[in-house]
Design a protein around this motif. Structure first.
Motif, short mmCIF file in Angstrom:
data_model
loop_
_atom_site.label_atom_id
_atom_site.label_comp_id
_atom_site.label_asym_id
_atom_site.label_seq_id
_atom_site.Cartn_x
_atom_site.Cartn_y
_atom_site.Cartn_z
N THR A 166 -90.54 -28.38 55.73
CA THR A 166 -90.96 -28.77 56.14
C THR A 166 -92.68 -28.60 56.37
O THR A 166 -93.35 -29.58 56.70
CB THR A 166 -90.27 -29.95 57.54
N LEU A 167 -92.52 -27.09 56.57
CA LEU A 167 -93.64 -26.92 56.44
C LEU A 167 -94.65 -26.08 55.45
O LEU A 167 -95.71 -26.63 54.88
CB LEU A 167 -93.41 -25.27 56.55
N GLU A 168 -93.46 -26.83 54.10
CA GLU A 168 -94.37 -26.76 52.83
C GLU A 168 -94.68 -28.65 52.75
O GLU A 168 -96.46 -28.44 52.03
CB GLU A 168 -93.60 -26.95 51.56
N VAL A 169 -94.51 -29.43 53.63
CA VAL A 169 -94.73 -31.24 53.06
C VAL A 169 -96.01 -30.60 54.15
O VAL A 169 -97.32 -31.18 53.83
CB VAL A 169 -94.00 -31.76 53.84
N LEU A 170 -96.14 -29.93 55.78
CA LEU A 170 -97.44 -29.78 55.89
C LEU A 170 -98.74 -29.27 55.58
O LEU A 170 -99.41 -29.25 55.12
CB LEU A 170 -96.75 -28.89 56.91
N ARG A 171 -98.08 -28.37 54.75
CA ARG A 171 -98.60 -27.63 53.87
C ARG A 171 -99.69 -27.91 53.22
O ARG A 171 -100.61 -28.45 53.20
CB ARG A 171 -98.57 -25.91 53.11
N ARG A 172 -98.89 -29.00 52.14
CA ARG A 172 -99.71 -29.61 51.10
C ARG A 172 -100.22 -30.72 51.86
O ARG A 172 -100.88 -31.48 51.05
CB ARG A 172 -98.24 -29.71 49.91
#
Ligand code: SF4
Length: 390
Positions: A166-172
């Motif tokens: 989920t952190l990667e989704v938010l970063r993108r």
């Protein structure tokens, strides 16, 4: 100044002292406020806390809500909005062009949006790249428009679809212009009830964790509670205190929105004592208790779509300081039976606020005050806001 003897007669002496001195309230205090027979006494305490923070200001935003799809894999029991698949009657999926056309119409003429608010169901096939492309396009076309989109539930869904964190989704998404997230999907955190109401969506711990992750990246968020269904007062207080603890830890909640459960078109049957006009009083009390318990969240919203404009106006005296905004097109609450209009104009919102005894303050998505300019606050601006509704 509140009458000390009267508050003593209600058993609220220590709460009165704490509110006046700005001391934090406890779980037991929250229960006592829900149990107090005099709603106006609770409201007066919340009004005190609200005036201390915001004076006579009452906020609104010129926004455009977009629900991109109601197709959703989660099947929550209380949801009137969702459809299980695209072929089902009433299902919709907006194309990228549909969404851009809606924004184009809302931005036409003299009108200037201060927020794009976009949420939807958890569609089984709309992947993260589709949303990245959409946000990039919107950011390029309207560079100053704050983009507020996706609940933690949608973020969890994108992560599961893509097989990433989920952190990667938010970063993108942040890299594509995401500035803020609405706070939907919190529902009620109590694990036992949540697993009955919405067993397939992100659980309470995931919802709070994802909000904290967003805050760590500088994406501010709102937070919510769905109330007035099968939950107890203890569950409401527990929910509010979990939000307060998360705010202590990550600090990025901007506004809390208590969302009353609307009873139409869903699979959740309420017992008789949970229906009827008494619900309006319960809504005011929940706004008030939220203001008093959430001492670290700046804003409490009386969301006029769900409360109705009259109760939202009253809620400004029960601790709320924000009415949300122009909206233009809202589907989630209206499919659940909301009888309010699809949108309000700037003059209508400002009149509502002034008639309630407050001073209207136009804000943007992240609660920065916005200058009020001439032409768009006139009837001409009103007409533009109404040009395109569903
Ligand atoms: S409440 Fe949200 S996640 Fe649940 S079914 Fe409705 S759209 Fe899907």
């Amino acid at each position: 100044m509140p009458d000390e003897a009267y508050y003593a007669s209600l058993g609220l002496s220590s709460i009165l002292d704490k509110v006046l001195s700005g001391e934090r309230l406890t779980f037991e205090d929250g229960l006592a406020l829900f149990a107090c027979p005099d709603l106006t006494a609770v409201g007066a305490l919340a009004a005190h806390a609200r005036f201390r923070r915001h004076g006579d200001a009452a906020f609104y935003v010129v926004n455009r809500q977009i629900n991109y799809t109601n197709v959703c894999v989660n099947g929550c029991l209380f949801c009137a909005f969702r459809r299980d698949h695209e072929e089902e009657e009433g299902a919709f999926v907006l194309s990228r062009e549909d969404i851009l056309a809606r924004l184009e119409a809302a931005q036409s003429g003299t009108l200037r949006l201060d927020e794009m608010h976009m949420v939807g169901g958890c569609h089984p096939r709309l992947g993260l790249a589709w949303f990245e492309d959409l946000l990039r396009t919107v950011s390029d076309r309207w560079p100053g428009l704050p983009l507020k989109a996706f609940t933690p539930v949608e973020i969890a869904h994108f992560a599961a679809l893509e097989g990433i964190s989920t952190l990667e989704v938010l970063r993108r998404l942040k890299a594509c212009g995401l500035r803020m997230m609405p706070g939907g999907g919190a529902e009620i955190f109590d694990e036992g009830l949540r697993s009955r109401l919405c067993p397939h969506k992100a659980d309470a711990a995931a919802w709070l964790r994802i909000s904290g992750e967003a805050h760590s990246l500088g994406i501010v968020t709102n937070c919510t509670m769905l109330f007035g269904h099968l939950e107890s007062h203890a569950m409401r207080v527990d929910h509010l205190l979990r939000l307060r603890a998360q705010q202590d830890a990550s600090g990025g909640f901007t506004c809390f929105i208590p969302l009353p459960f609307l009873t139409a078109n869903n699979r959740l049957e309420l017992p008789e004592d949970r229906t009827g006009p008494v619900r309006g009083l319960d809504q005011l009390r929940t706004v008030a208790v939220s203001r008093l318990l959430l001492d670290n969240i700046p804003h409490i919203k009386a969301y006029w779509v769900m409360l109705g404009p009259k109760l939202a106006q009253t809620a400004l005296w029960y601790g709320a300081d924000d009415l949300d905004g122009t909206i233009v097109e809202e589907r989630i609450g209206h499919m659940a039976g909301a009888e309010s209009a699809q949108g309000l104009t700037i003059p209508e919102l400002e009149t509502m606020i002034r008639a309630s005894g407050f001073r209207p303050v136009r804000r943007n998505a992240v609660f920065e005050p916005m200058p009020v300019s001439g032409p768009e606050t006139t009837a001409c601006g009103a007409a533009e806001l109404r040009k395109e509704t569903c």
